[in-house]
Design an enzyme around this catalytic site. Structure first.
Site, short mmCIF file in Angstrom:
data_model
loop_
_atom_site.label_atom_id
_atom_site.label_comp_id
_atom_site.label_asym_id
_atom_site.label_seq_id
_atom_site.Cartn_x
_atom_site.Cartn_y
_atom_site.Cartn_z
NE ARG A 77 -18.93 77.40 27.70
CZ ARG A 77 -19.68 76.39 27.25
NH1 ARG A 77 -19.19 75.18 27.13
NH2 ARG A 77 -20.92 76.62 26.88
CG HIS A 121 -25.03 74.69 29.34
ND1 HIS A 121 -23.68 74.75 29.05
CD2 HIS A 121 -25.41 73.46 28.95
CE1 HIS A 121 -23.27 73.60 28.54
NE2 HIS A 121 -24.31 72.79 28.47
CD GLU A 166 -23.56 71.83 22.55
OE1 GLU A 166 -24.53 71.09 22.81
OE2 GLU A 166 -22.40 71.41 22.45
CG ASN A 292 -19.33 73.30 22.83
OD1 ASN A 292 -18.42 74.04 23.20
ND2 ASN A 292 -20.53 73.28 23.38
CE1 TYR A 294 -17.70 66.58 24.45
CE2 TYR A 294 -19.07 68.15 23.27
CZ TYR A 294 -18.48 67.73 24.44
OH TYR A 294 -18.65 68.45 25.59
CD GLU A 345 -19.68 71.78 26.03
OE1 GLU A 345 -20.01 70.65 25.60
OE2 GLU A 345 -20.51 72.60 26.47
#
Ligand code: FCB
Length: 443
Positions: A77, A121, A166, A292, A294, A345
Site C-alpha cells: 500500500r 495521504h 484518514e 487503520n 493502532y 495500517e
C-alpha cells in the site's frame, strides 16, 4: 507450537505514504505540497526535520521493491503525491511524475506484489491550499480530475484504489489542532473540511469507476475506539459520544448516508453546509473499507484514562491493546452494512537501534504484531470478512510532526547513509507470510 492459519487468499502487505518516504521534494518538475511548506516553516516539526529527502525512495524504489519481494509481501500500500503528478493541483500533468508511479507499479507486479494505491495521504498541492484548500468546495472537483488522470494511466494494472487516508486526521489535526499541514486552528472550518473530503471521495469514486468499471474503490479510516471502562451508563455514553464524533462522523455518511444524529445535534453552529445530493454521493457503494488500528481509548467517570493502569505503551505514547481490534472489527460488522475489510495500517514505534552484531532486535514490535494478528484471525473466525493486513510501515520514515524521531518500520533506515537493515520483525513477518499464519507463542 500452534499456528493460526489465515484464509488461502489472504493478502500480506506493508504500507507507506508518499511524503513519508519519497524525498525528491522538488525533483523532475514536482510541485510544492502543503507538507513541503509546513516543514520548511520553522518550529513545526521535531528537530526541524523535513521530508525533503526522507528515505529517498523516489530514487531507491528498485531496492525497496526488492526488499518487499525478499519479505514475501503479496501486497503493498503506497500513496501518490498529487503535486508530483499535477504540480499545481489542476491543469497540466507532469509526465516524469506519472512515469515514476508507472514504473513502480510495473516493478511491483513483476515481483508478484499487488499494488494498493491511495490517492491522498495528506500532501495537497500548495497551489490549491492558496485557493482555500479543503475549505473550498472547488478542491473536490480538482481531486476527481486527478483521480481520473491516474486511473486512465494506471487503472489497467492497479485494481485497488483508496480515495483518502484518514480524513478525520486531515480535518481535525490539520485544521483544528494545527499539528499537521496546513497548520490551521480554525474550529469553524474543520467540519466543513471533513464534509468536503467526503464529497471529494464521492466525486473521485465516480471518476474512477467511469474510467474503468473494474476498479475496486475504497477509503481508509483511522479508528481509535473508545471503550467504556465499566457497564455504567456514564461510561457507555462517553464512549458512544467519542464514536459518533470520530469514527461515526465518517462511517455513517459513507455507509448510511447521514451524519450520526446525536453528534449532528451537539455540533450546533459548527455543522457543515451540506448541498442537496451530497449524502447519496458520499454513500455510493464501496468495494472495500480500510481500517487503520493502532490503539484504543478507555472512558471512565467522564474522562479518557491516560494512562490506562497496567497497560504498556509504544514510543508514540499509544496504549498497546490488541483485543480491542477484534471488538472493533466485530462491531463494524454488527452495526454497519460493511463491504470487505482490510487492516490497512497496524504497527508500533519503538526506539530501535542497530546492535553491535549489525542487526536490529525489536522483540516488542514482534509481540505487538503477533498479538494483533491473533485478534484479526479471531475476528475472521467471528465471521468478519477480512481480506488482508498491512503493517505500518515497510520502512522507518518521516513520522509527520515527530520527524524521524519515531521508527515504525519492518526495515531500519540509517538516514545518514540511506542503508536499509531488515529488522528482526521483518524476518519474523517474512515467516508469517511464508506460513500464511502466526504462531501463538513467542518464536
Ligand atoms: C497514521 C498515518 C500514517 C502513520 C501512522 C503512524 O495515522 O496514516 O501515515 O503516520 O499513523
Amino acid at each position: 507450537m500452534h499456528t493460526l492459519t489465515f484464509p488461502d487468499d489472504f493478502l500480506w502487505g506493508a504500507a507507506t505514504a508518499a511524503y513519508q518516504i519519497e524525498g525528491g521534494w522538488n525533483a523532475d518538475g514536482k510541485g510544492e505540497s502543503i507538507w513541503d511548506r509546513f516543514c520548511h516553516t520553522p518550529d513545526h516539526i521535531e528537530n526541524g526535520d523535513t521530508g525533503d529527502v526522507a528515505c529517498d525512495h523516489y530514487h531507491r524504489w528498485r531496492e525497496d521493491v526488492a526488499l518487499m519481494q525478499r519479505l514475501g509481501l503479496s501486497a503493498y500500500r503506497f500513496s501518490v503525491s498529487w503535486p508530483r503528478v499535477i504540480p499545481a493541483g489542476r491543469g497540466a500533468v507532469n509526465p516524469p511524475g506519472l512515469d515514476f508511479y508507472d514504473r513502480l507499479v510495473d516493478a511491483l507486479l513483476a515481483a508478484g506484489i499487488q499494488p494498493f494505491l491511495t490517492l491522498y495521504h495528506w500532501d495537497l498541492p500548495q497551489a490549491l491550499q492558496d485557493m482555500g484548500g479543503w475549505g473550498a468546495r472547488d478542491t473536490c472537483g480538482y481531486f476527481a480530475d486527478y483521480a481520473d488522470r491516474l486511473a486512465r494511466r494506471l487503472g489497467d494494472r492497479v485494481r485497488h484504489w483508496a480515495t483518502f487516508n484518514e480524513p478525520w486526521v486531515v480535518a481535525f489535526v490539520g485544521h483544528q489542532y494545527g499539528w499537521h499541514a496546513p497548520g490551521l486552528q480554525d474550529e469553524a472550518l474543520t467540519l466543513q473540511v471533513a464534509h468536503h473530503l467526503l464529497v471529494a471521495h464521492g466525486l473521485a469514486t465516480q471518476a474512477l469507476r467511469a474510467a474503468d468499471a473494474r476498479l475496486q474503490v475504497g477509503i481508509v479510516l483511522n479508528t481509535r475506539p473508545v471503550e467504556p471502562a465499566t457497564d455504567l451508563e456514564q461510561d457507555r455514553a462517553l464512549a458512544d459520544q467519542y464514536w459518533q464524533r470520530n469514527e461515526g462522523w465518517f462511517l455513517d455518511p459513507l455507509l448510511r448516508a447521514e451524519y450520526p444524529p446525536a453528534a449532528w445535534e451537539d455540533y450546533g453552529d459548527r455543522r457543515p453546509a451540506v448541498q442537496p445530493g451530497d449524502m447519496p454521493l458520499i454513500a455510493q457503494p464501496l468495494d472495500w473499507l480500510g481500517v487503520n488500528y493502532y490503539s484504543r481509548g478507555v472512558a471512565q467517570e467522564g474522562q479518557i484514562l491516560d494512562p490506562v493502569p497496567g497497560s504498556d505503551y509504544t514510543d508514540m505514547g499509544w496504549e498497546i491493546h490488541a483485543p480491542a481490534l477484534r471488538r472493533l472489527l466485530v462491531r463494524l460488522k454488527r452495526d454497519y452494512p460493511i463491504p470487505p475489510l482490510y487492516i490497512t495500517e497496524n504497527g508500533a514505534a519503538f526506539p530501535d537501534e542497530v546492535s553491535p552484531d549489525g542487526r536490529v532486535h525489536d522483540p516488542r514490535r514482534i509481540a505487538y504484531l503477533r498479538d494483533h494478528l491473533i485478534q484479526a484471525r479471531l475476528a475472521i473466525a467471528d465471521g468478519v470478512d477480512l481480506r488482508g493486513y498491512f503493517v505500518w510501515s515497510l520502512l522507518d520514515n518521516f513520522e509527520w510532526a515527530h520527524g524521524y524521531a519515531k521508527r515504525f518500520g519492518l526495515i531500519y533506515v540509517d538516514y545518514a547513509t540511506q542503508k536499509r537493515i531488515v529488522k528482526d520483525s521483518g524476518e519474523w513477518y517474512a515467516r508469517v507470510i511464508a506460513h500464511n499464519g502466526v504462531e501463538e507463542e513467542a518464536d
